[in-house]
Enzyme design. Sequence first.
Site, PDB file in Angstrom:
ATOM      1  N   THR A 184       1.073  -1.332   0.051  1.00 19.19           N
ATOM      2  CA  THR A 184       0.431  -0.151  -0.109  1.00 19.19           C
ATOM      3  C   THR A 184       1.427   0.897   0.138  1.00 19.19           C
ATOM      4  O   THR A 184       2.191   0.954   0.523  1.00 19.19           O
ATOM      5  CB  THR A 184      -0.750  -0.138   1.393  1.00 19.19           C
ATOM      6  OG1 THR A 184      -2.280  -0.894   1.481  1.00 19.19           O
ATOM      7  CG2 THR A 184      -1.779   1.156   1.309  1.00 19.19           C
ATOM      8  N   THR A 207       4.698   4.295  -3.651  1.00 20.53           N
ATOM      9  CA  THR A 207       5.771   3.502  -4.478  1.00 20.53           C
ATOM     10  C   THR A 207       5.310   2.193  -4.479  1.00 20.53           C
ATOM     11  O   THR A 207       5.224   1.394  -6.031  1.00 20.53           O
ATOM     12  CB  THR A 207       7.330   3.722  -3.482  1.00 20.53           C
ATOM     13  OG1 THR A 207       7.415   4.852  -3.243  1.00 20.53           O
ATOM     14  CG2 THR A 207       8.196   3.188  -4.479  1.00 20.53           C
ATOM     15  N   ALA A 258       7.923   1.674   2.109  1.00 24.45           N
ATOM     16  CA  ALA A 258       7.978   1.888   3.592  1.00 24.45           C
ATOM     17  C   ALA A 258       7.934   3.394   4.106  1.00 24.45           C
ATOM     18  O   ALA A 258       8.682   4.528   2.641  1.00 24.45           O
ATOM     19  CB  ALA A 258       9.569   1.456   4.630  1.00 24.45           C
ATOM     20  N   LYS A 304       6.861   1.840   8.643  1.00 28.08           N
ATOM     21  CA  LYS A 304       5.756   1.796   8.421  1.00 28.08           C
ATOM     22  C   LYS A 304       4.551   2.068   8.413  1.00 28.08           C
ATOM     23  O   LYS A 304       4.188   1.894   9.814  1.00 28.08           O
ATOM     24  CB  LYS A 304       5.572   0.054   6.969  1.00 28.08           C
ATOM     25  CG  LYS A 304       6.362  -0.457   6.365  1.00 28.08           C
ATOM     26  CD  LYS A 304       6.559  -1.543   6.002  1.00 28.08           C
ATOM     27  CE  LYS A 304       5.487  -1.402   5.422  1.00 28.08           C
ATOM     28  NZ  LYS A 304       4.576  -0.819   4.236  1.00 28.08           N
ATOM     29  N   GLY A 309       1.816   4.839   7.344  1.00 29.27           N
ATOM     30  CA  GLY A 309       1.475   6.215   7.071  1.00 29.27           C
ATOM     31  C   GLY A 309       0.052   6.052   6.435  1.00 29.27           C
ATOM     32  O   GLY A 309      -0.447   6.953   7.070  1.00 29.27           O
ATOM     33  N   GLU A 317      -0.414  -5.731   5.823  1.00 34.96           N
ATOM     34  CA  GLU A 317       1.077  -5.718   5.242  1.00 34.96           C
ATOM     35  C   GLU A 317       2.130  -6.369   6.261  1.00 34.96           C
ATOM     36  O   GLU A 317       2.834  -7.152   4.989  1.00 34.96           O
ATOM     37  CB  GLU A 317       1.469  -4.330   5.436  1.00 34.96           C
ATOM     38  CG  GLU A 317       0.470  -2.984   4.708  1.00 34.96           C
ATOM     39  CD  GLU A 317       1.113  -1.659   4.293  1.00 34.96           C
ATOM     40  OE1 GLU A 317       0.949  -0.516   3.435  1.00 34.96           O
ATOM     41  OE2 GLU A 317       1.634  -1.134   5.586  1.00 34.96           O
ATOM     42  N   LYS A 370      13.816   8.509   2.162  1.00 33.18           N
ATOM     43  CA  LYS A 370      13.057   7.228   3.258  1.00 33.18           C
ATOM     44  C   LYS A 370      13.800   6.340   3.609  1.00 33.18           C
ATOM     45  O   LYS A 370      13.934   6.309   4.698  1.00 33.18           O
ATOM     46  CB  LYS A 370      12.182   6.053   2.167  1.00 33.18           C
ATOM     47  CG  LYS A 370      11.015   6.435   2.060  1.00 33.18           C
ATOM     48  CD  LYS A 370       9.897   7.364   2.537  1.00 33.18           C
ATOM     49  CE  LYS A 370       8.661   7.758   1.939  1.00 33.18           C
ATOM     50  NZ  LYS A 370       8.973   9.017   0.383  1.00 33.18           N
TER      51      LYS A 370
END
Length: 232
Positions: free
Chosen positions: A32, A35, A88, A99, A101, A108, A126
């Site tokens: 999710t 990216t 991430a 992770k 956000g 996940e 990141k």
Amino acid sequence: MKQTGGSEAGKRRAGESAAELPSDGEVVGLGTGSTAAHAIRALGDRVDAGLDVRGIPTSFQARQLAQEAGIPLTTLEEATVDIAIDGADQVADSGALVKGGGGAHAREKFVDADADRFIVVADPSKLATSLDYPVPIEVLPDARRPVADAVRAAGGDPTLRVAERKDGPVVTDNGNLLLDCAFGAIAEPDALAATLSAVPGVVEHGLFVGLADELHVGSDDDVEVRPVESAD
């Protein structure tokens, strides 16, 4: 708390690079976020060209994108994950991640943990020497106050995540609440992960330790592929 730093070109390159890895017959965990979305679209292009894979989405967003991309879907009840591709919010040199956000870290984590290979896609914004990004914690609604107290006892500062376009808190796909917990620099993410996992009422936290196998870092011009030596 959703973090969207980095260029779209870098995100796209990282996602497209990881999407080249799945082979015929494999089951792919579909992450999710912005990216991971590039990876899903690129994987859909490969499916359209004849690749035979099935996907397991980690959120409503990922499911929608996969359906639009024409990727056949399955579930963890029916299949095990050969390779998971996910983004991430922060990646430490050790391979530990923050992770959540997008609020999907519970799903996940169990998809990424089930995978034989977990590929992290990211852009340079990141990357960090060590983790210091606030850790999202999904909590049962009735447990919000005692979990917040436990976070404070562990040295964190919890904040209830509030929705941007409606009154009230963000509610996850699982029907729970999110606490974004600032711990400052996290010297021992494995120890903090164990502490948070032991708190009653915590559904899942956003520390991913010892799960990542490979990191694809996309820039405007290239993709750097890094093995994660600390992966279990």
